[in-house]
Design an enzyme around this catalytic site. Structure first.
Site: not given
Ligand SMILES: *Cc1c(COP(=O)(O)O)cnc(C)c1O
Length: 400
Positions: A60, A114, A186, A211
């Site tokens: 992890r 967004y 962002d 993206k």
């Protein structure tokens, strides 16, 4: 790499950062492992005492595959001390806001954020006792007036999702800093290549690696990069939330990163050519593309950005949703889908008015009230072929 990458240009950084520590191979191996083994009990007990990237502990906390991607993203972001990875862009937004906001805080959110960021502020963070207040990022006076004693953070996005307005990030973050608030952005549209967010005044820069970094429409991932203080908080919160990305996806993202500048330069040039062409079409009322001279936000984009990308929107003139759908359905080379930033072009019908609280839409400076808009993500195809496809689809739109 032993060398100091902070002096290198972005192109070179993309090639030399996040490489294998084994001098015999170029790329870090994919460590597909939950369990990390210790030599003996003494080493096992030492493990938890040094919670640092670069030390095996347990799956992890990552492995050299994920650390290499984080290092490469950090090297690319001027002013960053470290980068935390998340399993999606939305997870990065949630994780970074959770690292900053506490119950009772006020969070200012740009009205053109967004949509999932907006919903998160109104839903998850409301339940956590954080009060979201939306602001028009183009109205500095109203924004300044929204701050209060409890304002903890400002959530920014530039250009704004779908409607593509460019705001004055240095001014917005200067006001936030004066009021003692943390600025998060962002930065998915430009990436650190096109907008060095921390240098422009932001404290935390978030990206959907899904993206441009992935770039091939085959992975989901997010990141948050920051200077030392906020990096430590981001990392601690991500560990408390159990956020981890798969080593296979990290290797894919690192592979995408190597060509990101080339892809962005190509798709930006094609998007500019297509935006210019659309601006001369009688069927088009407005082209919302900050890289296009004369388009809304172009002057601020030229002042603050060092690059663009292939994502922009345009508004049809005197056409309804049925016409818009005929146009999009007639496209051969453009896929119809929600994502963007891949090698392939996409088209999406977008309805902006329902997801604005503070900003007027259609924009008040437009005399006619058109609002039937389409978002294009321009990929790596030849722009002449894309223009030919748009030409035949615009004709199909009017032949119902
Ligand atoms: C896609 C997107 C995200 C979210 O990324 P996911 O990986 O899909 O969760 C965040 N911000 C912007 C601007 C996006 O376009």
């Amino acid at each position: 790499m032993g060398s100091n990458t902070s002096e290198l240009t972005a192109a070179t950084t993309l090639a030399v950062s996040g490489r294998s520590r084994d001098p015999h191979v170029v790329n870090p191996p994919v460590y597909r492992a939950s369990t990390h083994l210790y030599a003996d009990c003494a080493a096992l007990r030492e493990g938890p005492r040094t919670n640092e990237d670069g030390r095996f502990f347990y799956g992890r906390r990552g492995s050299p595959t994920q650390w290499a991607l984080s290092d490469a993203l950090t090297a690319l972001e001027p002013g960053a001390h470290g980068t935390v990875l998340y399993p999606s862009g939305v997870a990065a937004i949630a994780g970074s806001l959770m690292a900053v906001c506490r119950p009772g805080d006020v969070l200012l959110v740009t009205d053109n954020a967004y949509d999932p960021s907006r919903s998160m502020a109104k839903g998850l963070f409301k339940r956590l006792g954080v009060e979201a207040r939306f602001f028009d990022p183009l109205d500095l006076a109203a924004y300044d007036g929204l701050f209060c004693e409890r304002t903890r953070a400002v959530w920014l996005e530039n250009p704004g999702s779908l409607s593509m307005e460019v705001c004055d990030i240095p001014a917005l973050t200067r006001i936030a800093r004066e009021k003692g608030a943390v600025s998060l952005i962002d930065n998915t549209w430009a990436t650190a290549l096109g907008f060095p967010a921390l240098e422009r005044g932001c404290d935390i820069s978030v990206q959907a690696l899904t993206k441009h970094v992935g770039g091939h429409s085959d992975l989901m991932m997010g990141s948050a990069s920051a200077g030392e203080r906020w990096y430590r908080k981001l990392r601690q919160t991500a560990q408390e939330l159990g956020q981890v990305v798969s080593p296979d996806d990290a290797a894919l993202a690192l592979r995408g990163l190597r060509t990101m500048q080339l892809r962005l330069e190509k798709s930006t040039a094609s998007a500019l050519a297509i935006a210019e062409w659309l601006s001369n079409r009688s069927e088009v009322a407005h082209v919302l593309c900050p890289i296009l001279p004369g388009a809304p936000g172009h002057d601020l984009w030229r002042r603050d950005f060092t690059g663009g990308c292939g994502l922009f929107s345009f508004v049809l003139k005197d056409r309804d949703d049925a016409a818009r759908c005929r146009l999009i359905d007639a496209l051969d080379l453009f896929g119809i889908g929600y994502s963007w930033g891949g090698f392939e072009s996409l088209a999406l019908p977008i309805d902006i008015a329902p997801i604005r609280d503070r900003m007027a839409w259609p924009r008040p400076e437009w005399q006619a009230g058109e609002d039937c808009a389409i978002r294009l993500s321009i990929g790596l195809e030849d722009p002449h072929d894309l223009i030919a496809d748009l030409t035949q689809a615009l004709a199909a739109m009017d032949h119902a």
